[in-house]
Write an enzyme that holds these catalytic residues in place. Structure first.
Site, PDB file in Angstrom:
ATOM      1  N   THR A  75      46.815  50.384  36.728  1.00 36.94           N
ATOM      2  CA  THR A  75      46.861  51.679  36.045  1.00 36.94           C
ATOM      3  C   THR A  75      46.312  52.785  36.940  1.00 36.94           C
ATOM      4  OG1 THR A  75      46.586  50.571  33.911  1.00 36.94           O
ATOM      5  CG2 THR A  75      46.143  52.936  33.980  1.00 36.94           C
ATOM      6  N   ARG A 235      35.088  51.371  35.587  1.00 33.54           N
ATOM      7  CA  ARG A 235      35.077  51.390  37.048  1.00 33.54           C
ATOM      8  C   ARG A 235      33.620  51.314  37.506  1.00 33.54           C
ATOM      9  NH1 ARG A 235      39.565  50.181  36.752  1.00 33.54           N
ATOM     10  NH2 ARG A 235      41.445  51.175  37.621  1.00 33.54           N
ATOM     11  N   ASP A 259      32.304  43.833  35.040  1.00 31.68           N
ATOM     12  CA  ASP A 259      33.445  43.254  35.745  1.00 31.68           C
ATOM     13  C   ASP A 259      33.838  44.110  36.940  1.00 31.68           C
ATOM     14  OD1 ASP A 259      35.704  41.324  35.851  1.00 31.68           O
ATOM     15  OD2 ASP A 259      36.926  43.113  35.447  1.00 31.68           O
ATOM     16  N   GLU A 264      33.993  46.470  46.072  1.00 29.70           N
ATOM     17  CA  GLU A 264      34.542  45.200  45.606  1.00 29.70           C
ATOM     18  C   GLU A 264      35.278  44.492  46.744  1.00 29.70           C
ATOM     19  OE1 GLU A 264      35.161  46.475  40.935  1.00 29.70           O
ATOM     20  OE2 GLU A 264      36.871  46.589  42.306  1.00 29.70           O
ATOM     21  N   HIS A 286      35.986  41.385  38.827  1.00 32.38           N
ATOM     22  CA  HIS A 286      37.079  42.317  38.527  1.00 32.38           C
ATOM     23  C   HIS A 286      38.345  41.577  38.072  1.00 32.38           C
ATOM     24  CE1 HIS A 286      38.657  46.613  39.424  1.00 32.38           C
ATOM     25  NE2 HIS A 286      39.312  46.070  38.402  1.00 32.38           N
ATOM     26  N   ALA A 288      38.858  41.098  34.491  1.00 25.12           N
ATOM     27  CA  ALA A 288      39.021  41.300  33.050  1.00 25.12           C
ATOM     28  C   ALA A 288      40.473  41.565  32.678  1.00 25.12           C
ATOM     29  CB  ALA A 288      38.144  42.462  32.577  1.00 25.12           C
ATOM     30  N   TRP A 289      41.198  42.209  33.565  1.00 22.80           N
ATOM     31  CA  TRP A 289      42.591  42.566  33.314  1.00 22.80           C
ATOM     32  C   TRP A 289      43.542  41.372  33.407  1.00 22.80           C
ATOM     33  CZ3 TRP A 289      46.523  41.618  36.805  1.00 22.80           C
ATOM     34  CH2 TRP A 289      46.113  41.183  38.081  1.00 22.80           C
TER      35      TRP A 289
END
Length: 319
Positions: A75, A235, A259, A264, A286, A288-289
């Site tokens: 996104t 974020r 997350d 990162e 990172h 979660a998506w």
């Protein structure tokens, strides 16, 4: 048209990353460094570049004369210079709406793990502590229920609203924060600082902007009246990491689950790593998506968008 995917390893290996038949040439790279020379070499003949985190800078875009479309498999579009896209008549697209189940469910995994000290008790059950103690149960670290607690949500988009609906099923009271220093627009929003003062749990779902950078800092933490836990699936930059460390160690907040991080993957100097053994701190990398369903849905949306772009493209529109 030719498409190049620069970082397929941002998806799980089981995900089918095939493109529609309108793409006649397709090259995939597991990973591409954020190095302009390498990116240009790999994309020199591409009509379409697909990227998740690889940066498409103004310099890169200017040196790809055949480029017609940049498609981000996410996104957020922070890694694309959209002004350069406009200058060079390159279209760009992102994907939205694919993780509206995965991220809210992950949010509650973090909340429940922290409220019930899940990682702490997993370790005690498996490292010999339980056996050495001899009791049939261990309740050394308090276990908190969600029912009756107040959840403050910062970021009332699709994901934030979905988190709120799940919270009501747990019997929680839900507050949606208005933007900081703004009057609530209607009865569905609550003053930002009132949310901080009254929430047992604060969950972040806002985009990273100039206004939200380090939104959670020493000053806003000081305004939290209930020593809450804080959850960040927005974020990394929305939170000041050092402020979280200080607040955990001083008892200003009960716990922290995240997350996302400013760097990162984070390096050894990340302040949050000092909390890795805290019973109410829990981190995920990172993802979660990234449920199986969300990855499939994301790629379905991307394929539809690319197919529509190719079929609608008119050569005379490019220069």
């Amino acid at each position: 048209m030719k498409a190049v995917f620069l970082d397929t390893n941002t998806f799980s290996a089981q995900t089918d990353l095939s493109l529609p038949a309108s793409i006649t040439d397709y090259i995939k790279h597991d990973n591409t460094p954020n190095d302009a020379k390498t990116i240009i070499e790999r994309c020199q003949d591409a009509d379409i570049v697909i990227t998740n985190k690889v940066e498409m800078s103004a310099d890169v875009i200017a040196r790809l004369p055949k480029l017609k479309l940049i498609h981000v498999t996410a996104t957020g579009i922070n890694n694309i210079d959209t002004k350069a896209c406009q200058t060079h008549q390159v279209a760009w697209k992102n994907v939205a709406g694919y993780s509206t189940v995965s991220v809210p469910e992950h949010t509650f995994m973090l909340i429940l793990t922290i409220m019930r000290a899940g990682l702490f008790y997993h370790q005690k059950a498996t490292d010999g502590t339980w056996q050495d103690d001899g009791r049939f149960c261990l309740i050394d670290e308090p276990i908190f229920d969600l029912s009756g607690k107040t959840l403050g949500i910062i970021g009332a988009g699709n994901i934030g609203r979905s988190v709120g609906r799940i919270a009501t099923a747990f019997g929680m009271n839900v507050l949606y924060a208005e933007h900081r220093n703004k009057q609530p627009r209607d009865g569905s929003r609550t003053d930002f600082y009132e949310v901080l003062a009254n929430s047992d749990i604060i969950s972040l779902h806002c985009p990273l902007t100039d206004d939200t950078t380090h939104l959670i800092n020493d000053e806003t933490i000081a305004a939290m009246g209930k020593k809450p836990i804080i959850i960040n699936v927005a974020r990394g930059g929305v939170v000041d990491s050092q402020a979280i460390v200080t607040a955990i160690n001083s008892g200003q907040i009960l716990g922290y689950g995240s997350d996302v991080f400013e760097s990162e993957p984070f390096d050894a100097k990340e302040p949050l790593l000092t909390l890795k053994n805290h019973p109410r701190v829990f981190f995920t990398p990172h993802n979660a998506w990234g449920s199986v369903h969300a990855q499939v849905r994301l790629w379905e949306i991307l394929c539809t968008q690319i197919d529509e772009f190719v079929k609608a493209y008119q050569p005379e529109q490019s220069s």
